[in-house]
Design an enzyme around this catalytic site. Structure first.
Site, short mmCIF file in Angstrom:
data_model
loop_
_atom_site.label_atom_id
_atom_site.label_comp_id
_atom_site.label_asym_id
_atom_site.label_seq_id
_atom_site.Cartn_x
_atom_site.Cartn_y
_atom_site.Cartn_z
N LEU A 161 31.75 88.54 -102.31
CA LEU A 161 30.38 88.61 -102.86
C LEU A 161 30.29 89.69 -103.93
CD1 LEU A 161 28.30 88.12 -99.59
CD2 LEU A 161 28.91 86.43 -101.33
N HIS A 162 31.04 89.48 -105.01
CA HIS A 162 31.09 90.46 -106.10
C HIS A 162 29.68 90.76 -106.64
CE1 HIS A 162 35.40 89.71 -106.17
NE2 HIS A 162 35.19 88.44 -106.42
N ASP A 163 29.02 89.72 -107.13
CA ASP A 163 27.73 89.92 -107.79
C ASP A 163 26.60 90.21 -106.80
OD1 ASP A 163 29.21 89.43 -110.04
OD2 ASP A 163 28.40 87.43 -110.41
#
Length: 310
Positions: A239-241
């Protein structure tokens, strides 16, 4: 509520970040600016509008930004995000792609002036729009409250996701990143060092059953999860963003420290590398606040519960 602009190149994790920002009910999203990145700009605009329609937030304006990097040719990530950028999850949803006339960098400048000291920029794509804005109006660096950037790989050298030394958002327009890092803006960098620890598993997704986002999250992340498993041996979606949005909502999710950070723009093997001077060898003033650790379990719970409650 915190006044924010989201700057996106809407692929799968951008879409999840937009949903988290909206459903948190804690952010005043003034607008969303779009940039070429995961997919071409026209796809980004369409995907962003689809996500807003899914969330019943067509009132949030979407601005078209840079359709290519400052210097290099465009780079896209269809293998990660699918042919449409959303893993085919909203393929039957129709939206208008009309946008306000303002160019995204000009909109950023306008809002920085209007909300001096109050505006947070959440940057989850290549930094082209912000680089263009600070080149045009350098003084906005003193007007923006904070810039939270998803990008780079710092302490985990050799564990990039587009090259051994680089993360996609920085690599896609390293020249723009270098301009932003040297602009004087108050930057918090959310790098792969922490985002790769926030994996959304199929078990997490199943907790969304019965909500309006279950089908979208399940379908959109399938190609993403498969890519992660084949590439990294991890069955889930990093869940980078969304973590970048999460840190604006809950700064205590991460520990941070300021260092001098630069971006490599000429190396044959190291283009796009974010280089952190941990030992102050260059004797330069720190310019970037680095996220060093993350409470991944707490963030995943925050993400799931926020989407679940809406």
């Amino acid at each position: 509520m915190e006044k924010v602009i989201l700057d996106v190149d809407t692929g799968i994790d951008d879409a999840l970040a937009i949903l988290l920002a909206i459903e948190s009910k804690q952010l005043n999203i003034l607008g969303i600016t779009t940039v070429n990145g995961n997919v071409p700009l026209d796809y980004v605009v369409k995907n962003t509008k689809k996500v807003l329609k899914l969330a019943d937030r067509n009132d949030i304006p979407v601005y078209r930004g840079a359709n290519r990097p400052l210097i290099r040719e465009s780079l896209h990530e269809f293998a990660v995000h699918g042919d449409d950028g959303l893993g085919g999850a909203l393929v039957n949803l129709t939206v208008s792609t009309e946008c306000p006339d303002s160019f995204a960098p000009d909109y950023i400048i306008q809002q920085a002036r209007k909300h001096t000291g109050e505006l947070t920029l959440i940057m989850v794509g290549p930094l082209t729009n912000l680089a263009l804005a600070v080149r045009k109006e350098p003084e906005i660096a003193n007007k923006i409250k904070q810039v939270v950037v998803m990008g780079g790989v710092v302490s985990e050298g050799g564990k990039g996701n587009i090259s051994p030394t680089a993360e996609f958002n920085i690599y896609a327009d390293a020249e723009a990143a270098k301009i932003v890092f040297h602009s004087g803006l108050p930057i918090k960098l959310v790098s792969l060092d922490v985002t790769m620890k926030t994996f959304l598993t199929i078990e997490d997704i199943e907790k969304l059953q019965g909500t309006k986002y279950y089908d979208f999250v399940l379908t959109s992340t399938e190609i993403y999860r498969n890519f992660s498993y084949e590439k990294y041996g991890q069955n889930g979606s990093a869940l980078h963003d969304p973590l970048t949005v999460g840190i604006v909502l809950e700064p205590s999710l991460v520990t941070t420290r300021k260092y001098f950070v630069d971006v490599e723009t000429s190396g044959e093997l190291t283009y796009g590398q974010t280089i952190c001077d941990y030992r102050n060898i260059w004797n330069k003033e720190p310019n970037v606040e680095i996220c060093e650790s993350v409470d991944a379990e707490r963030f995943i719970s925050l993400f799931i519960n926020t989407l679940k409650d809406n």
